[in-house]
Motif scaffolding. Structure first.
Motif, mmCIF file in Angstrom:
data_model
loop_
_atom_site.group_PDB
_atom_site.id
_atom_site.type_symbol
_atom_site.label_atom_id
_atom_site.label_comp_id
_atom_site.label_asym_id
_atom_site.label_seq_id
_atom_site.Cartn_x
_atom_site.Cartn_y
_atom_site.Cartn_z
ATOM 1 N N HIS A 62 45.619 34.082 35.912
ATOM 2 C CA HIS A 62 45.458 32.649 35.665
ATOM 3 C C HIS A 62 44.692 32.364 34.378
ATOM 4 C CE1 HIS A 62 47.050 31.858 39.626
ATOM 5 N NE2 HIS A 62 46.193 32.697 40.137
ATOM 6 N N GLY A 63 44.134 33.377 33.739
ATOM 7 C CA GLY A 63 43.344 33.179 32.531
ATOM 8 C C GLY A 63 42.097 34.038 32.579
ATOM 9 N N VAL A 64 41.296 33.891 31.536
ATOM 10 C CA VAL A 64 40.100 34.728 31.404
ATOM 11 C C VAL A 64 38.879 33.980 31.947
ATOM 12 C CG1 VAL A 64 38.569 35.932 29.784
ATOM 13 C CG2 VAL A 64 41.048 35.905 29.384
ATOM 14 N N LEU A 65 38.083 34.694 32.739
ATOM 15 C CA LEU A 65 36.828 34.149 33.264
ATOM 16 C C LEU A 65 35.660 34.870 32.603
ATOM 17 C CD1 LEU A 65 37.699 34.155 37.075
ATOM 18 C CD2 LEU A 65 37.377 32.108 35.658
ATOM 19 N N SER A 66 34.574 34.127 32.381
ATOM 20 C CA SER A 66 33.326 34.763 31.951
ATOM 21 C C SER A 66 32.186 34.134 32.736
ATOM 22 C CB SER A 66 33.116 34.605 30.435
ATOM 23 O OG SER A 66 33.027 33.248 30.086
ATOM 24 N N GLU A 67 30.987 34.671 32.545
ATOM 25 C CA GLU A 67 29.747 34.301 33.248
ATOM 26 C C GLU A 67 29.693 35.036 34.594
ATOM 27 O OE1 GLU A 67 27.352 32.801 31.638
ATOM 28 O OE2 GLU A 67 28.638 32.257 29.962
ATOM 29 N N THR A 68 28.731 35.921 34.678
ATOM 30 C CA THR A 68 28.615 36.797 35.850
ATOM 31 C C THR A 68 28.633 36.052 37.192
ATOM 32 O OG1 THR A 68 27.529 38.467 34.499
ATOM 33 C CG2 THR A 68 27.173 38.603 36.883
ATOM 34 N N PRO A 69 27.872 34.973 37.365
ATOM 35 C CA PRO A 69 27.937 34.294 38.670
ATOM 36 C C PRO A 69 29.354 33.840 39.037
ATOM 37 C CG PRO A 69 25.993 33.570 37.485
ATOM 38 C CD PRO A 69 26.826 34.377 36.505
ATOM 39 N N ALA A 70 30.115 33.386 38.045
ATOM 40 C CA ALA A 70 31.495 32.962 38.314
ATOM 41 C C ALA A 70 32.367 34.159 38.676
ATOM 42 C CB ALA A 70 32.069 32.239 37.095
ATOM 43 N N LEU A 71 32.176 35.258 37.982
ATOM 44 C CA LEU A 71 32.991 36.444 38.259
ATOM 45 C C LEU A 71 32.691 36.997 39.655
ATOM 46 C CD1 LEU A 71 32.979 38.442 34.891
ATOM 47 C CD2 LEU A 71 34.379 36.539 35.597
ATOM 48 N N LEU A 72 31.425 36.991 40.025
ATOM 49 C CA LEU A 72 31.072 37.539 41.349
ATOM 50 C C LEU A 72 31.637 36.667 42.467
ATOM 51 C CD1 LEU A 72 27.392 38.730 40.725
ATOM 52 C CD2 LEU A 72 29.510 40.070 40.622
ATOM 53 N N ALA A 73 31.546 35.359 42.308
ATOM 54 C CA ALA A 73 32.117 34.464 43.327
ATOM 55 C C ALA A 73 33.631 34.628 43.381
ATOM 56 C CB ALA A 73 31.739 33.014 43.023
ATOM 57 N N TYR A 74 34.239 34.801 42.219
ATOM 58 C CA TYR A 74 35.695 34.986 42.162
ATOM 59 C C TYR A 74 36.124 36.264 42.902
ATOM 60 C CZ TYR A 74 40.332 35.885 40.204
ATOM 61 O OH TYR A 74 41.673 36.155 40.057
ATOM 62 N N VAL A 75 35.447 37.344 42.610
ATOM 63 C CA VAL A 75 35.812 38.620 43.264
ATOM 64 C C VAL A 75 35.629 38.494 44.771
ATOM 65 C CG1 VAL A 75 35.200 41.067 43.500
ATOM 66 C CG2 VAL A 75 35.327 40.029 41.223
ATOM 67 N N ALA A 76 34.517 37.905 45.198
ATOM 68 C CA ALA A 76 34.264 37.774 46.639
ATOM 69 C C ALA A 76 35.324 36.906 47.309
ATOM 70 C CB ALA A 76 32.875 37.194 46.873
ATOM 71 N N GLN A 77 35.739 35.831 46.636
ATOM 72 C CA GLN A 77 36.718 34.916 47.233
ATOM 73 C C GLN A 77 38.130 35.456 47.152
ATOM 74 O OE1 GLN A 77 35.403 31.235 45.217
ATOM 75 N NE2 GLN A 77 34.908 30.482 47.247
ATOM 76 N N ARG A 78 38.405 36.177 46.087
ATOM 77 C CA ARG A 78 39.765 36.692 45.929
ATOM 78 C C ARG A 78 40.041 37.876 46.862
ATOM 79 N NH1 ARG A 78 43.620 37.811 40.778
ATOM 80 N NH2 ARG A 78 45.039 39.163 41.916
ATOM 81 N N PHE A 79 39.004 38.607 47.211
ATOM 82 C CA PHE A 79 39.170 39.768 48.096
ATOM 83 C C PHE A 79 38.321 39.563 49.354
ATOM 84 C CE2 PHE A 79 39.853 41.044 43.696
ATOM 85 C CZ PHE A 79 41.123 41.612 43.778
ATOM 86 N N PRO A 80 38.679 38.566 50.161
ATOM 87 C CA PRO A 80 37.819 38.202 51.302
ATOM 88 C C PRO A 80 37.683 39.314 52.332
ATOM 89 C CG PRO A 80 39.917 37.022 51.395
ATOM 90 C CD PRO A 80 39.865 37.711 50.057
ATOM 91 N N ALA A 81 38.677 40.192 52.417
ATOM 92 C CA ALA A 81 38.607 41.249 53.420
ATOM 93 C C ALA A 81 37.403 42.163 53.190
ATOM 94 C CB ALA A 81 39.898 42.059 53.416
ATOM 95 N N ALA A 82 36.930 42.226 51.948
ATOM 96 C CA ALA A 82 35.784 43.086 51.646
ATOM 97 C C ALA A 82 34.466 42.465 52.120
ATOM 98 C CB ALA A 82 35.716 43.365 50.138
#
Ligand SMILES: N[C@@H](CCC(=O)N[C@@H](CS)C(=O)NCC(=O)O)C(=O)O
Length: 206
Positions: A62-82
């Motif tokens: 969908h595009g490039v993300l930056s800023e660590t807090p945004a990336l961490l929330a993204y990873v957690a939400q995108r891979f909820p099974a983890a």
């Protein structure tokens, strides 16, 4: 099949937190090293990816993300099974974001005055004065973390490991170079050792 994510990182930087999160999530991704020694973060090719000239950046479909807090929330939400964040508890999720915001906007900035003082001043003496403040400022920040964010553990969010743990591990890893003894903060120290034993963290450092 969706394309794998691409993480742009440099060793020893805050990008480690996102790399740990991706590995904990078992997320398919490529990791592209940006050579700080060659100032590659300022190259036209990288500025086209992240105009801020900083790492981390995460390229998604969908595009490039930056800023660590945004990336961490993204990873957690995108891979909820983890289960890397309290996704169905608004207060706990906000509390995690509060912690991430503190690390990014206050602790990381205090640390950056050691080697990146030229962002804030041109005069050598002003830069040296800022460097002298780093140990005291970092110790003050970790005093706040020790007292207000460590709870009863074993993880930042309590019983369950989350993306916040890899982020704290990353920033706590800067203390020694900043002239602060991590042992002054027993809960942070124990957390640092505990987190460092996780396979994903070892892999991220390897
Ligand atoms: N607010 C950003 C900070 C990113 C940042 O400052 N990254 C540093 C490494 S820790 C960087 O890329 N520095 C390169 C430079 O200043 O040229 C975040 O939390 O991701």
């Amino acid at each position: 099949m969706t394309a794998p994510l691409t993480l742009y990182y440099a060793p020893g930087t805050c990008a480690l937190a996102t790399r740990i999160a991706l590995l904990e999530a078992d997320a398919p991704h490529d990791a592209v090293r940006i050579d700080f020694a060659a100032n590659a973060q300022r190259s036209p090719a990288y500025l086209a990816i992240n105009p801020k000239g900083r790492v981390p950046a995460l390229a998604t479909e969908h595009g490039v993300l930056s800023e660590t807090p945004a990336l961490l929330a993204y990873v957690a939400q995108r891979f909820p099974a983890a289960r890397l964040a309290p996704l169905d508890d608004p207060f706990a999720f906000a509390r995690m974001q509060e912690f991430h915001g503190y690390l990014a906007a206050t602790v990381h900035v205090a640390h950056a005055h050691r080697r990146r003082g030229s962002r804030w001043a041109d005069e050598a003496e002003a830069i040296a004065a800022m460097q002298r403040k780093v140990p005291a400022n970092m110790a003050e920040c970790f005093g706040v973390i020790e007292q207000h964010y460590m709870g009863s553990g074993p993880w930042v969010m309590g019983e369950r490991y989350s993306v916040a743990d890899g982020y704290l591990y990353t920033v706590a890893g800067w203390l020694e170079g900043d002239g602060v003894d991590i042992a002054e903060f027993p809960k942070v120290h124990a957390h640092f050792q505990r987190t460092g034993e996780r396979p994903a963290v070892r892999q991220a450092l390897g």
